[in-house]
Design an enzyme around this catalytic site. Sequence first.
Site, PDB file in Angstrom:
ATOM      1  N   ASP A  17       0.818  -1.222   0.000  1.00  0.00           N
ATOM      2  CA  ASP A  17       0.000   0.000   0.000  1.00  0.00           C
ATOM      3  C   ASP A  17       0.854   1.276   0.000  1.00  0.00           C
ATOM      4  O   ASP A  17       0.682   2.154   0.877  1.00  0.00           O
ATOM      5  CB  ASP A  17      -0.909   0.042   1.253  1.00  0.00           C
ATOM      6  N   GLU A  48     -11.613  -0.041  -3.066  1.00  0.00           N
ATOM      7  CA  GLU A  48     -10.776   0.506  -1.984  1.00  0.00           C
ATOM      8  C   GLU A  48      -9.565   1.217  -2.593  1.00  0.00           C
ATOM      9  O   GLU A  48      -9.419   1.291  -3.814  1.00  0.00           O
ATOM     10  CB  GLU A  48     -10.311  -0.608  -1.033  1.00  0.00           C
TER      11      GLU A  48
HETATM   12  O1  FUB Z   1      -3.130  -3.548   3.609  1.00  0.00           O
HETATM   13  C1  FUB Z   1      -4.423  -3.844   4.065  1.00  0.00           C
HETATM   14  C2  FUB Z   1      -5.453  -3.539   3.032  1.00  0.00           C
HETATM   15  O2  FUB Z   1      -5.198  -4.304   1.866  1.00  0.00           O
HETATM   16  C3  FUB Z   1      -5.445  -2.118   2.529  1.00  0.00           C
HETATM   17  O3  FUB Z   1      -5.986  -1.201   3.427  1.00  0.00           O
HETATM   18  C4  FUB Z   1      -6.184  -2.308   1.269  1.00  0.00           C
HETATM   19  O4  FUB Z   1      -6.163  -1.227   0.392  1.00  0.00           O
HETATM   20  C5  FUB Z   1      -5.517  -3.540   0.714  1.00  0.00           C
HETATM   21  O5  FUB Z   1      -4.336  -3.236   0.030  1.00  0.00           O
END
Ligand code: FUB
Length: 343
Positions: free
Chosen positions: A36, A242
Amino acid sequence: NNINSDAEAVNKKDLARAGHLQQKSLPLVSHIYTADPSAHVFNDKIYIYPSHDIESDKPLNDDGDHFDMRDYHVFSLNEPDAKVIDHGCALDINEVKWAERQMWAPDAAQKDGKYYLYFPARDYDGLFRIGVASSNQPEGPFKAEPSYIKGTYSIDPAVYEDKDGSYYMYFGGLWGGQLQNWHKSSYGPEQYPANDEPALKPRMAKLSPDMLSLDEEVHEISILDEYGNELLAGDTDRRYFEGPWLHKYKEKYYFSYSTGETHKIVYATSESPYGPFTYQGLILEPVLGWTTHHSIAKFKGKWYLFYHDTMLSGGQTHLRNIKMIELTHKEDGSIQTISPYFN
Ligand code: FUB
């Protein structure tokens, strides 16, 4: 249970696939697992604010319990090909009063010589909230505020500094990120729209001048198709899941994000940071691993995509590694799609 066995099957497929892929770019960091990556240029250097992935005995499931991270490290590079410096632990969950577990994808911003780290974590009621911590240096260590930012929920904050000095925070994630539980800023039973109804929307709000709270009510962002209609929940190749990011190119706002279970990074554009945004296309084809998450930054006249995959762990979905690759805006403003591997 089915979710677990499906997730394990995906994991095994990924491990096998990892042996056949040729990487176009190598992991930036290999002494710890990272994911991320939110990148910014501060003081003429590239700073990266990623998640710090760790081994976990938590079950692999659709809620993402296996993403059980507990701290953040900040990284910097003087040039794209230079050595990556790990500045060590910038914030640990034990230093955050309100947070119990799962420090997920963070971002950072700079204002008046101070640096702010924005991060999601689950509070002691099991709800994801977004917190802020500050420092006098871009690499931290950061000191967390005692409470999460009032009015925030869900995951994946991304903070954009506009040319007029306004800062906007974009956030929200489905499934484990709990966006489906939030109805007009109150938490309740999960509710997914039907496939032919408008998809759940990412959220955004302007930050207050002190960078520590929201300056307005949270807005829902519309993402429209080429006919001006809202993207539908069943349109999983294009709808928001997301990992939001905002950048500006030639006076247009580019809102990019992950499509979740279809594993794409896509983008939409608008004349305003509040949208509505119109869907444009694919930035990054699926990477190895279930999640895909990115940021976009300009350094010395060139644009770069920061992203992650799971090559370093041989395809283990919760043990990821950050990467960067050049990104091209074409003459007409569209973004050239990136394939992360050689065939
Ligand atoms: O790293 C945990 C979660 O996985 C993140 O918040 C999301 O965007 C995904 O990458």
